[in-house]
Design an enzyme around this catalytic site. Sequence first.
Site, short mmCIF file in Angstrom:
data_model
loop_
_atom_site.label_atom_id
_atom_site.label_comp_id
_atom_site.label_asym_id
_atom_site.label_seq_id
_atom_site.Cartn_x
_atom_site.Cartn_y
_atom_site.Cartn_z
N ARG A 47 0.87 -1.18 0.00
CA ARG A 47 0.00 0.00 0.00
C ARG A 47 0.90 1.23 0.00
NH1 ARG A 47 -2.19 0.61 5.49
NH2 ARG A 47 -0.71 2.34 5.51
N TYR A 75 4.33 4.70 11.45
CA TYR A 75 4.59 3.26 11.63
C TYR A 75 5.43 2.62 10.54
CZ TYR A 75 0.32 3.21 8.74
OH TYR A 75 -0.62 3.42 7.77
N HIS A 85 -3.27 4.40 4.93
CA HIS A 85 -4.45 3.52 5.00
C HIS A 85 -5.65 4.19 4.33
CE1 HIS A 85 -7.47 0.78 6.50
NE2 HIS A 85 -8.05 1.75 7.17
C1 LIG Z 1 -14.51 -6.20 11.91
C2 LIG Z 1 -13.69 -4.98 11.71
N1 LIG Z 1 -12.78 -4.63 12.64
C3 LIG Z 1 -12.07 -3.48 12.49
C4 LIG Z 1 -12.26 -2.66 11.40
C5 LIG Z 1 -11.48 -1.36 11.26
N2 LIG Z 1 -10.50 -1.48 10.15
C6 LIG Z 1 -10.78 -1.04 8.92
S1 LIG Z 1 -9.60 -1.38 7.84
C7 LIG Z 1 -8.65 -2.14 9.00
C8 LIG Z 1 -7.35 -2.75 8.60
C9 LIG Z 1 -7.56 -3.88 7.65
O1 LIG Z 1 -6.33 -4.31 7.15
P1 LIG Z 1 -6.23 -5.34 5.95
O2 LIG Z 1 -7.22 -6.44 6.14
O3 LIG Z 1 -4.83 -5.72 5.81
O4 LIG Z 1 -6.75 -4.52 4.68
P2 LIG Z 1 -6.12 -3.19 4.05
O5 LIG Z 1 -6.77 -2.04 4.74
O6 LIG Z 1 -4.65 -3.25 4.25
O7 LIG Z 1 -6.52 -3.24 2.62
C10 LIG Z 1 -9.26 -2.08 10.23
C11 LIG Z 1 -8.69 -2.59 11.48
C12 LIG Z 1 -13.21 -3.09 10.45
N3 LIG Z 1 -13.47 -2.39 9.34
N4 LIG Z 1 -13.91 -4.24 10.62
#
Ligand SMILES: Cc1ncc(C[n+]2csc(CCOP(=O)(O)OP(=O)(O)O)c2C)c(N)n1
Lengths: 341, 396
Positions: free
Chosen positions: B292, B305, B296
């Site tokens: 990425r 980080y 985020h």
């Molecule tokens: C059940 C749940 N817990 C927490 C969140 C908050 N949240 C949104 S994105 C994220 C990180 C997700 O990381 P990843 O699965 O690696 O996907 P990326 O964002 O890197 O595409 C979090 C913790 C959420 N959307 N859903």
Amino acid sequence: MSTATAPASAPATRKPATMAQALRQALRDALADDPHVHVMGEDVGTLGGVFRITDGLTKEFGPDRVTDTPLAEAGILGTAVGMAMYGLRPVVEMQFDAFAYPALEQLISHVARMRNRTRGAMPLPITIRIPYGGGIGGVEHHSDSSEAYYLHTPGLHVVTPATVADAYGLLRASIASDDPVVFLEPKRLYWSKADWSSDAPQSVPPLGRAVVRRTGRSATLITYGPSLPVCLEAAEAGRQEGWELEVVDLRSLVPFDDETVCASVRRTGRAVVVHESSGFGGAGAEIAARVTERCFHHLEAPVLRVAGFDIPYPPPMLERYHLPGVDRVLDAVARLQWEVN
Amino acid sequence: MARLSPPSPAAAGPAKRSARPAPKPPEAAGSGHTPPPGWHARIDPAPLLPEPEPYRLLGTPAARDLDPALLRRLYEELVRGRRYNRQATALTQQGRLAVYPSSTGQEACQVAAALALRPQDWLFPSYRDTLAVVARGVDPVQALTLLRGDWHTGYDPRARHVAPLCTPLATQLPHAVGLAHAARLAGDDTVALAMVGDGGTSEGDFHEALNFAAVWRAPVVFLIQNNGFAISVPLEKQTAAPSLAHKAVGYGMPGRLVDGNDAPAVHQVLTEAIERAAAGGGPTLVEAVTYRIDAHTNADDATRYRDAAEVEAWCAHDPIDLLERELRDRNLIDDAESKAVADGAEALAARLREEMNADPVLDPMELFDHVYAEQTTQLREQAAQLRAELDAEEDR
Ligand SMILES: Cc1ncc(C[n+]2csc(CCOP(=O)(O)OP(=O)(O)O)c2C)c(N)n1
Ligand SMILES: [Mg+2]
């Protein structure tokens, strides 16, 4: 459709049936009438479910229609969502009230809102059957009354039968509904009996209609599911005190039938809400508030609640102290400020 | 495009890894022990194992066999996608989008996923996968409806077979399994492809979806975009598995590991998995290793980080550069064509700017229309209340 009273009585073909049998018949008829209906859950196949509600169905309709799933409640409901997206009408069985909790995220974040967030393009006609409530001597995690968790979530219907005929009619109506329905089955009424026949034309009640089970003019007992027999017994016993108690069976908590409930309370001027789940933040709180807001000028006394205590559901050896019984109901009726008049 | 022939349903993945017979129980192997009653070897895990290193096509001799039309199409979509991401992020700064999770750096996964699917297949995207949704044909403005802060998905999922963007992590995966299962029961030739992040693989729904898919042999493909982070949390705090692709083995499905910045490689691996699913071979788990490049979302500060050096290293492994190099080396693209692609991307960005800068037409009364098939009495009363409030506001 149906009237606001109990189904019309007995053609000759009626014979005693249990609520469990009526539920099974409803599933069987739904499976036979509509190829889109699928039944899925833990042990619902070969075993027929731990309460035997699905007994014989996998044999009759095959394992693709009545499916033993892997043991994972979120997975069961989550895959049911996808099946409904493809046009099926899944009927999910959760094994016990407290074991439905892993599916809450799917229920709240998807099942309840898919129709809304797709502007009606993607309704989810899923029925989630959950055996609930206590009074069967179950050890911990087997006796929760979980209705409050569900009725607080917009987008869900919450339905609970209290009679054999309603078990059939409401389950058929729930499966036929294009909206998701949380269908709460009172475990301790599974073996309750009534004269009933699935051959006779059943009055299939529309969801969201309460029914007056017993008329009276002293006070209204508002109740549902497992507490209906308690209220009917209390109404009978109340005659000795000179009370004629009206009993309203809600049948659906969502949609809520304000009309039937308020019409009764306006007639009687007094109301007690009875349920076995904990009182604080429970269905009774909402019902008491609604009745007060709508019937204030007809009320002779505050709306009272009779409920389980605000404790984790007690073990079977002590559950009778927790569950509202006839005495607790009548004690509440006695507190409805009779002397003030 | 030179593609490995579709594997037989029993085979795990590409033809190079042939299915081996299941290992013999200890008794037969001569250990002298009697195995516990009823025990028997189930399936041989070896053919399910992912490649030891992320699969690559670009820069390898195999790249020469790739279909030029596919390479050009991938390139065009990558360039459009990057421009789309940049424009959407800019719109957040102007208050025109509520939030945007950019997929810059991950465009190869986004585009390859969309292009590998056949029209009858279904895509189950997460919040980061707007590019895949757009590359599948959903209108680029409508696709941003939820991220704009509106109340609905903006597109009819059935029109392009694209499920709504999903925010609760991994919860869309069981939906994909259920849909694929239903399609299979109906005898339809339909595959579902579900996208999830590396962080999402820690969620229970990831596990349950993979398990259901494998048990039901559902025609579904899981694509993990391992972009190194779940917001701020790096992969090593997320899992102790040898790779995310290895998780497939425990469920009894093949895992594939692919360079997520190599668009033709991702496209090939996904195409094989889709063909395998369609042929009745069941699900596949694909881990695409990517990065990425942006934070985020627009609201995140990635400098808290991670090091700039790490980002730079990944910029040197850019999905557009990798593909463009191949196209230039093979004289499949010249400056004029490259400019035409860039101009097309600019036109897309201009359309986004224009349409997103217009105030959306909002009707708050609509909020009551689709909660249920039929409005409840209570919702009718509440709608009337809001109507009265709106009328009073207008009179003021
Ligand atoms: C059940 C749940 N817990 C927490 C969140 C908050 N949240 C949104 S994105 C994220 C990180 C997700 O990381 P990843 O699965 O690696 O996907 P990326 O964002 O890197 O595409 C979090 C913790 C959420 N959307 N859903
Ligand atoms: Mg990530």
